[in-house]
Design an enzyme around this catalytic site. Sequence first.
Site, PDB file in Angstrom:
ATOM      1  CG  ASP A 248      -1.938   7.249   0.960  1.00 61.88           C
ATOM      2  OD1 ASP A 248      -1.045   8.052   0.645  1.00 61.88           O
ATOM      3  OD2 ASP A 248      -2.945   7.032   0.253  1.00 61.88           O
TER       4      ASP A 248
ATOM      5  CG  ASP B  28      -2.120   2.018   6.650  1.00 57.20           C
ATOM      6  OD1 ASP B  28      -2.822   2.809   7.303  1.00 57.20           O
ATOM      7  OD2 ASP B  28      -2.238   1.876   5.417  1.00 57.20           O
TER       8      ASP B  28
ATOM      9  CG  ASP C  28      -1.887   1.114   1.278  1.00 58.14           C
ATOM     10  OD1 ASP C  28      -2.262   1.608   0.191  1.00 58.14           O
ATOM     11  OD2 ASP C  28      -2.265   1.526   2.373  1.00 58.14           O
TER      12      ASP C  28
END
Length: 677
Positions: free
Chosen positions: A184, A500, A182
């Site tokens: 961000d 995250d 990912d």
Amino acid sequence: ASRSGADAEGARARARRTRGKARARDARRFRESTRKYEMTTRVAVIAARVARQGGATPSSSIRACASGRQAWATRGGLGMSGGQTWTANGAVASPAAQRRTGRQNATTTRALGERGKESRGERMAVKSSKSATHVSNLNAAATQELKHWSTTNEAERAERAATKVFCNRSLNMKRINAIGFDMDYTLAMYKPETFEMMSYSETKKKLVESYNYPRALLESFEFDPDYMVRGLVVDKKRGNVLKMDRHNYVKVAYHGFTALDTDERLATYCETSKRQSFDGPEFSALDTLFSMGEAYLFSQLVEAKDSGKHGEFFERKTFMQMYDEIRAAVDLCHRDGSLKHAVAENPSKYITKDADLVPLLKALRASGKQVFLLTNSLWDYTNVVMNYLIDDNVGDQKNLEWLNLFDVVVTGSAKPGFFANDSATIFEVDTATGLLHNTDNGAPLTPIGSVSDSTHKRALASGLRATGKGPARVYQGGSYTHLHAMLGIEIGSRLLYVGDHIYGDILRAKKEIDWRTMLVVPELAHEIDCLERMKEKPHALRRLRTLRDSLDDQVARHAWLAANAADPKANEEELERARQLSATARTAHREGMREYHKSFHYVWGQLMKAGSQNSRFAFQVERYACLYTSHVRNLWGYSPEKVFRAPADFSPHDLDTDYDFHDFDAAVLDDPSSMTS
């Protein structure tokens, strides 16, 4: 005849001796060449390490290591018989010279910080790069990246626990063909004091402009980026924020910024006729760091509503309506580009740049694994962030060089729907213009009247397969089926995804398509630091809890004897003493737990614990994240063929549950609170 036979036998014997001498000579030459190669390799490796640590030039480092050359050229050190020290010309050194060399070698060894084990590991990495393995066709730069894994040993990782990768479910990296990330809060770590502050401020503006919230009230609000933590659950209906353990038992509850007392907390969430799941429309989980600002703003508005100020406005607003409007305002900030434009103008203000990111990506590709980027951000913002992270390019300096670090890039993926919606449409992104091109279920199409150059023809031939050469192709939307086709993967367990978001990145990927998963938990570094500083405290608290339970048992026993024995008075004194000790132990344990948790966070305590149980967040991490760590760069410290082993599971009956009870001085019964000191 006998004489000729003897002559023939003698000739054969001489021939055997000649061949034996030749073999011995060849073996000696081989040992000598091997010894020279190993000695040169060791000197070069140590010289490079000294140069990195001390800032010296390679040539000066080699001269500094020259005094240790004889130590590496000893017969014993090279697996040969004897222990003489050999000089540079091959002669045996004198005893005095050997003693001098020994002192020099000892000094050199201490100066290098006793890094012999690492040197051997680096030598093996150099030798393996010479062998016919998957790294044999790599260039020198890629091979150098791979050496990093052999120079980070388990002892160093144990000393830097915050940089470790922790394992919940055993994972053999040899079986992983592709690793995805990912963007961000995974590759790009945002600064809460600037990015979350900006998001919070923009959300307040949208509430005033779009939903007519009192301007003076919201302008008086200030943001505390450290107040909220991940793993909390917002009760939108009641205006509460909750922290639960692994059994969904609410341990801590706040209404606004006011803690609910024990009776109210139990009556609302624990002692109810119907068990609550906390996952319906009335609840919202704080699964990502992007949610911290909106949850804090919600608590401020709850306080404002309860205060009675601006009564005409708040009397027609429910807590749930306020939270939903905050969420809508946050979404509006993302849609109108106010956040993205600010980041694009000055990425360094909002994003922490990591120098280990590029070596990590290069090393993963050099190991033979495919690397892909899967993000919900659209292409324009992805290009801004990745240019800054990879090449430190901003504004007009942006280019597409960073795409060479990936095999496939998927933007606007709409996770978690990406993991379940097989019929989603996928478009190819024109990286020069940002325009989207229609595809035949991901494969390129040739529009009528267009020019088909050689690049387009190669794309048609490859279809969805990632070629592994040149910059990655960029897509928008689609689903996991398209990604699997691009990577040539049919089994989800052959893919490791790093993200995250416990729900959007990890939970759905694990449950829906059986991807192997790795969760990035930045807060883990602080958690481990606190655990390191208070190593003895948990053990003392467990002993105190065991003592408390034992005293409760004594209270029950003496109460029964006082009620049923022939001479109840004799047991009443013991009953009263046991009650006093039990109350003292209970208070000491409760206060000790409270102080212990406050050392992690002044409101919510330890991230991975709720009381003595694992927290709801820790339970989700354990259940759905195969691996977890504090930062994505920590993966660089492990071999691409590492076998991560999960710790053994224990049930309560597997352990010696009486150990803690017997492991304290009996005198503590008179003062249970002393156990926490």
